[in-house]
Design a protein around this motif. Structure first.
Motif, mmCIF file in Angstrom:
data_model
loop_
_atom_site.group_PDB
_atom_site.id
_atom_site.type_symbol
_atom_site.label_atom_id
_atom_site.label_comp_id
_atom_site.label_asym_id
_atom_site.label_seq_id
_atom_site.Cartn_x
_atom_site.Cartn_y
_atom_site.Cartn_z
ATOM 1 N N GLU A 6 0.827 -1.208 0.000
ATOM 2 C CA GLU A 6 0.000 0.000 0.000
ATOM 3 C C GLU A 6 0.860 1.257 0.000
ATOM 4 N N SER A 7 0.294 2.314 -0.529
ATOM 5 C CA SER A 7 0.951 3.619 -0.500
ATOM 6 C C SER A 7 -0.115 4.702 -0.521
ATOM 7 N N GLY A 8 0.299 5.925 -0.212
ATOM 8 C CA GLY A 8 -0.605 7.062 -0.329
ATOM 9 C C GLY A 8 -1.151 7.605 0.967
ATOM 10 N N GLY A 9 -0.830 6.966 2.082
ATOM 11 C CA GLY A 9 -1.326 7.474 3.356
ATOM 12 C C GLY A 9 -0.688 8.797 3.722
ATOM 13 N N LEU A 20 -5.443 6.217 -1.825
ATOM 14 C CA LEU A 20 -4.562 5.111 -1.489
ATOM 15 C C LEU A 20 -4.422 4.197 -2.690
ATOM 16 N N SER A 21 -3.252 3.597 -2.811
ATOM 17 C CA SER A 21 -3.032 2.661 -3.887
ATOM 18 C C SER A 21 -2.424 1.382 -3.336
ATOM 19 N N CYS A 22 -2.787 0.268 -3.937
ATOM 20 C CA CYS A 22 -2.251 -1.040 -3.554
ATOM 21 C C CYS A 22 -1.662 -1.671 -4.807
ATOM 22 N N ALA A 23 -0.373 -1.923 -4.771
ATOM 23 C CA ALA A 23 0.307 -2.591 -5.874
ATOM 24 C C ALA A 23 0.395 -4.074 -5.562
ATOM 25 N N ALA A 24 -0.124 -4.884 -6.474
ATOM 26 C CA ALA A 24 -0.187 -6.323 -6.246
ATOM 27 C C ALA A 24 0.730 -7.058 -7.203
ATOM 28 N N ALA A 75 -4.503 -4.295 -15.610
ATOM 29 C CA ALA A 75 -3.319 -4.209 -16.463
ATOM 30 C C ALA A 75 -2.109 -3.740 -15.656
ATOM 31 N N LYS A 76 -2.367 -2.879 -14.677
ATOM 32 C CA LYS A 76 -1.289 -2.360 -13.836
ATOM 33 C C LYS A 76 -1.180 -3.104 -12.510
ATOM 34 N N HIS A 77 -2.122 -4.013 -12.248
ATOM 35 C CA HIS A 77 -2.151 -4.756 -10.984
ATOM 36 C C HIS A 77 -2.241 -3.824 -9.788
ATOM 37 N N THR A 78 -3.132 -2.862 -9.876
ATOM 38 C CA THR A 78 -3.319 -1.924 -8.773
ATOM 39 C C THR A 78 -4.790 -1.858 -8.363
ATOM 40 N N VAL A 79 -4.994 -1.567 -7.098
ATOM 41 C CA VAL A 79 -6.322 -1.330 -6.548
ATOM 42 C C VAL A 79 -6.245 -0.024 -5.753
ATOM 43 N N ASP A 80 -7.097 0.911 -6.072
ATOM 44 C CA ASP A 80 -7.062 2.218 -5.434
ATOM 45 C C ASP A 80 -8.279 2.443 -4.550
ATOM 46 N N TYR A 94 -4.734 1.641 7.023
ATOM 47 C CA TYR A 94 -5.542 1.048 5.949
ATOM 48 C C TYR A 94 -4.759 -0.084 5.304
ATOM 49 N N TYR A 95 -5.451 -1.217 5.154
ATOM 50 C CA TYR A 95 -4.846 -2.413 4.608
ATOM 51 C C TYR A 95 -5.536 -2.850 3.319
ATOM 52 N N CYS A 96 -4.732 -3.273 2.377
ATOM 53 C CA CYS A 96 -5.216 -3.885 1.151
ATOM 54 C C CYS A 96 -5.214 -5.398 1.355
ATOM 55 N N ALA A 97 -6.205 -6.081 0.783
ATOM 56 C CA ALA A 97 -6.299 -7.525 0.962
ATOM 57 C C ALA A 97 -6.783 -8.182 -0.317
#
Length: 127
Positions: A6-9, A20-24, A75-80, A94-97
């Motif tokens: 995760e990033s963006g906090g 927030l962004s989550c790179a997977a 395509a970018k493997h991200t969840v925002d 904040y957690y990405c799951a």
């Protein structure tokens, strides 16, 4: 194996916005239901939002509905998570799951519904 970062906090005033962004990483992550949870000091981790593998279905906790928007780019493997009109009570880590099953569960989910977790990013909203 799936890794989530995760990033963006950050720290901001009430009424502001944050994304927030989550790179997977992982070969099949594009097939997974993805979610955001948050945990504030002394409280249990709580559901925030979830999105299906293709982005076609989303679900939000009542506390963030109308203010937060979850999206993904396979395509970018991200969840925002776009967070608007932030309130002090949104302060949390904040957690990405990721859910590796094909169930594509929607609704108010629990941490046990997810298999992979990021390390979290702190969001602090001052009044």
């Amino acid at each position: 194996q799936v890794q989530l970062v995760e990033s963006g906090g950050g720290l901001l005033q009430a009424g502001g916005s944050l994304r927030l962004s989550c790179a997977a990483s992982g070969r099949t992550v594009g097939l997974y239901t993805m979610g955001w949870f948050r945990q504030s000091l002394g409280k249990e981790r709580e559901f925030v939002a979830v999105i299906s593998w293709n982005g076609g279905s989303t679900y939000y906790a009542d506390s963030v509905k109308g203010r937060f928007t979850i999206s993904r780019d396979n395509a970018k493997h991200t969840v925002d998570l776009q967070m608007n009109s932030l309130k002090p009570e949104d302060t949390a880590v904040y957690y990405c799951a990721a859910d590796r099953t094909t169930a594509q569960r929607m609704g108010v989910l629990t941490p046990s519904d997810f298999d992979y977790w990021g390390q979290g990013t702190q969001v602090t909203v001052s009044s």
